[in-house]
Design a protein around this motif. Structure first.
Motif, PDB file in Angstrom:
ATOM      1  N   GLY A 222       0.803  -1.217   0.000  1.00 31.77           N
ATOM      2  CA  GLY A 222       0.000   0.000   0.000  1.00 31.77           C
ATOM      3  C   GLY A 222       0.834   1.265   0.000  1.00 31.77           C
ATOM      4  O   GLY A 222       0.293   2.359   0.174  1.00 31.77           O
ATOM      5  N   GLY A 223       2.136   1.180  -0.176  1.00 30.76           N
ATOM      6  CA  GLY A 223       3.005   2.353  -0.210  1.00 30.76           C
ATOM      7  C   GLY A 223       3.720   2.451  -1.556  1.00 30.76           C
ATOM      8  O   GLY A 223       3.324   1.839  -2.546  1.00 30.76           O
ATOM      9  N   ARG A 224       4.816   3.217  -1.562  1.00 33.43           N
ATOM     10  CA  ARG A 224       5.578   3.415  -2.787  1.00 33.43           C
ATOM     11  C   ARG A 224       6.860   2.590  -2.737  1.00 33.43           C
ATOM     12  O   ARG A 224       7.439   2.381  -1.667  1.00 33.43           O
ATOM     13  CB  ARG A 224       5.924   4.894  -2.989  1.00 33.43           C
ATOM     14  N   VAL A 225       7.306   2.142  -3.884  1.00 36.83           N
ATOM     15  CA  VAL A 225       8.518   1.340  -4.013  1.00 36.83           C
ATOM     16  C   VAL A 225       9.399   1.977  -5.082  1.00 36.83           C
ATOM     17  O   VAL A 225       8.922   2.297  -6.175  1.00 36.83           O
ATOM     18  CB  VAL A 225       8.191  -0.116  -4.391  1.00 36.83           C
ATOM     19  N   PHE A 226      10.683   2.196  -4.751  1.00 39.59           N
ATOM     20  CA  PHE A 226      11.651   2.750  -5.691  1.00 39.59           C
ATOM     21  C   PHE A 226      12.742   1.709  -5.928  1.00 39.59           C
ATOM     22  O   PHE A 226      13.266   1.121  -4.975  1.00 39.59           O
ATOM     23  CB  PHE A 226      12.275   4.038  -5.138  1.00 39.59           C
ATOM     24  N   ILE A 227      13.083   1.484  -7.199  1.00 39.11           N
ATOM     25  CA  ILE A 227      14.067   0.466  -7.558  1.00 39.11           C
ATOM     26  C   ILE A 227      15.174   1.128  -8.373  1.00 39.11           C
ATOM     27  O   ILE A 227      14.939   1.658  -9.454  1.00 39.11           O
ATOM     28  CB  ILE A 227      13.430  -0.679  -8.367  1.00 39.11           C
TER      29      ILE A 227
ATOM     30  N   PHE B  39      15.189  10.774  -3.547  1.00 40.05           N
ATOM     31  CA  PHE B  39      15.255  12.218  -3.362  1.00 40.05           C
ATOM     32  C   PHE B  39      14.441  12.965  -4.416  1.00 40.05           C
ATOM     33  O   PHE B  39      13.707  13.898  -4.098  1.00 40.05           O
ATOM     34  CB  PHE B  39      16.719  12.689  -3.407  1.00 40.05           C
ATOM     35  N   ARG B  40      14.602  12.581  -5.660  1.00 38.63           N
ATOM     36  CA  ARG B  40      13.961  13.335  -6.744  1.00 38.63           C
ATOM     37  C   ARG B  40      12.554  12.845  -7.062  1.00 38.63           C
ATOM     38  O   ARG B  40      11.713  13.615  -7.509  1.00 38.63           O
ATOM     39  CB  ARG B  40      14.823  13.238  -8.012  1.00 38.63           C
ATOM     40  N   ARG B  41      12.285  11.526  -6.904  1.00 38.57           N
ATOM     41  CA  ARG B  41      10.958  10.943  -7.136  1.00 38.57           C
ATOM     42  C   ARG B  41      10.424  11.245  -8.531  1.00 38.57           C
ATOM     43  O   ARG B  41       9.232  11.470  -8.711  1.00 38.57           O
ATOM     44  CB  ARG B  41       9.969  11.413  -6.067  1.00 38.57           C
ATOM     45  N   GLU B  42      11.336  11.313  -9.496  1.00 42.29           N
ATOM     46  CA  GLU B  42      10.907  11.594 -10.867  1.00 42.29           C
ATOM     47  C   GLU B  42      10.289  10.360 -11.515  1.00 42.29           C
ATOM     48  O   GLU B  42       9.418  10.448 -12.356  1.00 42.29           O
ATOM     49  CB  GLU B  42      12.110  12.067 -11.684  1.00 42.29           C
ATOM     50  N   ARG B  43      10.785   9.178 -11.168  1.00 43.41           N
ATOM     51  CA  ARG B  43      10.257   7.902 -11.660  1.00 43.41           C
ATOM     52  C   ARG B  43      10.441   6.882 -10.551  1.00 43.41           C
ATOM     53  O   ARG B  43      10.889   7.227  -9.456  1.00 43.41           O
ATOM     54  CB  ARG B  43      10.973   7.491 -12.939  1.00 43.41           C
TER      55      ARG B  43
END
Length: 764
Positions: A493-498, A528-532
């Protein structure tokens, strides 16, 4: 007739008893002793496996301990013969770089013989006399300071001290295993040495993690037979018993057997490390090992005895009275002795059930061994991505035993940052979400995927997993990682960055390690940037140059302000650091580096004022434990800075009361001199610059510099109107350092240049 009946009855009873006693005798004479020996052998094999597993884990962790001295020698910034203050500052800064990676080492102390200083990996520096003071340096109760430093000065070969009590800075008593190495190892007349300290409880926690079911004791001895460490406290008799057993263990081959120690039988396993020659001994009490099998044996004997008695009675009554209640009695016996949750069993089935229970006890031992395989597998994979594996061929041979293989020609390493929705990092809900994500990744790992062989394991940071896999050239690795991200987000239910990286050269430990570092950089960029949400290192833009030197100057200024107890400057510099970290031009990896160095400088300052503050320890743990977003980093830096400024203010002497007239009088006498400054007037009134500046603004209603500039400009206006002096002469008489500074200040306050003002005044 009666006599003939009795003889016939006796014959029938004897024949029935013989038929029943034959299988019973086989069970009692052969199966019971054989099953006991089988259990002993399996427990011996399992105990030997656990001992070898402990040796492998310790050798894996100790590689960095033995490699660290050579890394220190090869560090060109550490100059052993530079005794200047600047040289010591350089060494302290370099030692901080060894503070973040290895979880086994508690502290590293670099001893420079020419200066007499010891530099810790935390950045602290200690003199020799500090080791005579419990709570300031590292105080060994059984290793006097003079003996310690004589040993370090004449050390020619590596040395290991057994676990002993050490009072660490902060007056906490800790049991330490200490390694001492000359620098360089094997060199003639070495200029220094290094002390590496490993906490006893760190090693014991690693031992306990090998198996939750293990109830024995571990001993570690060095090549001379000295006991270095034991998994639990033992009395002198137990230790002496194991020590007497050591020659017998050395004579035999590595493995296990049953020995008597102090009148008790133990399953003793012994293995020898080829890395450092240490002996690893495991002792498992035989009584605990055989408790389960003997309970089943006793119950089986009781069951068979009762069955024999009932069978004898049934046969006797059946023949005497000529009726057949055998089936009814058998049903009653089976109902009494069979388990309640099973369907009714016959007598043969009941015996088979008892034998099955014996076999299940044997299989339980195999299950215990299999439980430790995932832990070793994760350690091997983390050692690979950390660059600590010796070489690719050795790693593949060792990993093959645990089912790890990379069959495809291409490889990739990725870091998965998992942010649970609506939960703070480290909370119970966030931990449950991460556990669910880890279980999902285990299922994905087992899911067959054509052209891909991958593994997931936990990172050293919370809420972070690491992916490593090999894939075919035509496999869409980025699409696969994006699918994994979507499944994780649906689960948590959250965000995942790879963030991912691909080695430049395959089948190389160094290439895999570089790929892992690339993945960390890409992951930081995303967080940090959360662009993708999926980013490969090759897709990142090149960072802008020139930011590192700016941050380095600010950090040096911050250290100087803390040493001067200038709370206002500390607050100002920290805000500039936070603003610089939040700028668009700062790469994420630089932001994290600046954050770690800033927090280290502030925590060192806090440590000067409070050595035993539990809140300081919790703040230290929270600052370095997780990977944070920029907002969380800024919050931690500001919170710790505020605490430091409060402590600085509380330690400064109270400012004496100064009247407005005294300040004005002093400014009239000294304000027009070139060397007049805030420091000068603060020293005159016995106040700190920050306190005087605050008091001045509160009293006069304006900034000190603005007030002084205004007074000087007013004096220069009078001289311009009443004299023909040059601008250079007027600037010197009014306290300005040069004519340019005078013209800038005059134009800022009056609105015109001094020359224009003089011409206008003459015209009037």
């Amino acid at each position: 007739m009666r006599k003939k009946r009795n003889r016939l009855l006796t014959q029938f009873l004897a024949s029935y008893l013989l038929v029943l006693l034959f299988p019973v005798s086989i069970i009692l004479v052969y199966y019971y002793p054989h099953s006991t020996e089988v259990v002993k052998q399996q427990d011996t094999d399992w105990n030997t496996h656990i001992t070898e597993q402990l040796m492998t884990s310790m050798d894996t962790l100790m590689r960095y301990v033995y490699r660290l001295p050579s890394e220190l020698v090869q560090n060109r910034e550490i100059k052993m013969y530079d005794n200047s203050d600047y040289g010591r500052v350089l060494i302290a800064n370099e030692m901080r770089k060894y503070n973040a990676t290895d979880g086994l080492i508690d502290n590293t102390l670099l001893y420079i013989e020419s200066s007499g200083y010891l530099f810790a990996k935390t950045g602290s520096a200690y003199k020799e006399e500090d080791f005579d003071k419990p709570g300031i340096g590292y105080y060994y109760e059984t290793w006097p300071r003079r003996e310690m430093f004589e040993t370090l000065q004449h050390l020619k070969a590596p040395m290991v001290r057994p676990v002993e009590d050490v009072i660490i800075p902060g007056s906490n008593r800790v049991r330490m295993l200490t390694f001492a190495f000359p620098l360089p190892v094997g060199g003639y007349d070495p200029p220094g040495a290094v002390l590496i300290m490993v906490r006893e409880d760190t090693v014991i926690r690693m031992i306990q993690s090998l198996s939750e079911k293990y109830t024995g004791r571990f001993f570690i001895f060095d090549e001379q037979g000295r006991q270095l460490l034991a998994s639990e406290k033992t009395d002198d008799a137990a230790t002496e018993g194991v020590r007497r057993l050591m020659p017998e263990l050395k004579e035999g081959s590595e493995g296990g057997g049953i020995y008597r120690v102090n009148g008790k039988s133990y399953i003793v396993s012994h293995t020898l490390s080829g890395t450092n020659g240490w002996h690893y001994v495991s002792m498992l009490p035989v009584t605990e090992t055989l408790h389960g099998i003997r309970t089943i044996q006793r119950n089986t004997v009781l069951l068979i005895g009762l069955m024999l008695l009932l069978e004898w009675l049934v046969i006797y009554i059946s023949i005497r009275k000529n009726y057949h209640p055998i089936k009814r009695l058998v049903d009653l016996a089976v109902h009494i002795f069979e388990p309640a949750d099973r369907k009714p069993l016959g007598e043969i089935e009941t015996i088979r059930y008892a034998l099955g229970e014996l076999a299940s006890a044997n299989h339980t031992l195999d299950a215990k061994v299999k439980q430790t395989i995932p832990i070793i597998r994760e350690n091997l994979l983390f050692e690979l991505v950390s660059g600590r594996a010796p070489d690719w061929e050795t790693f593949c041979l060792e990993a093959e035993a645990y089912g790890i293989a990379f069959p495809h020609p291409a490889m990739a390493v990725a870091v998965l940052s998992i942010e649970a929705g609506g939960t703070a990092e480290g909370s119970d809900a966030g931990g449950q979400a991460f556990a669910g994500a880890a279980n999902l990744l285990r299922q994905i790992e087992k899911r067959p995927e054509k052209g891909l062989q991958c593994y997931f394991f936990k990172s050293i940071y919370n809420q972070e997993m690491v992916f490593i896999g090999s894939f075919a050239p035509d496999f869409a690795i980025k699409a696969f990682l994006d699918d994994v991200r979507k499944e994780l987000e649906a689960e948590t239910g959250g965000r995942v960055f790879i963030g991912a990286g691909i080695p430049g050269k395959l089948e190389s430990v160094e290439a895999v390690h570089v790929s892992y570092l690339q993945a960390v950089r890409a992951s930081e960029q995303l967080r940090f940037r959360r662009e993708r949400q999926v980013l490969f290192f090759g897709e990142m833009e090149a960072p802008k140059a020139g930011t590192v030197s700016y941050f380095a100057e600010l950090l040096q200024s911050l250290e100087l302000s803390i040493l001067k107890n200038d709370a206002a400057s500390v607050q100002s510099i920290v805000e500039r650091l936070v603003a610089g970290m939040g700028s668009e031009g700062a790469p994420p990896h630089v932001v994290r580096s600046v954050y770690l160095n800033t927090v280290s400088v502030i925590l060192n300052g806090l440590h000067r004022f409070s050595h035993d503050d539990a809140n300081l320890l919790r703040l230290t743990d929270a600052a370095f434990r997780h990977r944070y977003t920029f907002e969380q980093m800024a919050g931690i830096v500001r919170e710790s800075c505020g605490k430091l400024c409060d402590m600085i203010q509380s330690t400064l002497p109270s400012s004496r009361k100064v009247s407005r007239d005294e300040i004005v009088c002093f400014i009239e006498r000294k304000g027009m001199e070139p060397d007049f400054s805030l420091q000068l007037i603060a020293d005159y009134f016995q106040m700190s610059p920050s306190n005087f500046s605050h008091y001045f603004k509160k009293t006069f209603g304006q900034n000190f510099k603005e007030y002084i500039d205004l007074q000087r400009i007013q004096q220069s206006v009078r001289l311009l109107r009443e004299t023909d002096q040059t601008l250079d002469e007027i600037s010197r008489k009014t306290g300005f350092s040069n004519t340019s500074s005078f013209i800038r200040s005059f134009k800022k306050i009056v609105g015109t240049t001094p020359g224009q003002y003089r011409e206008t005044h003459k015209a009037v």
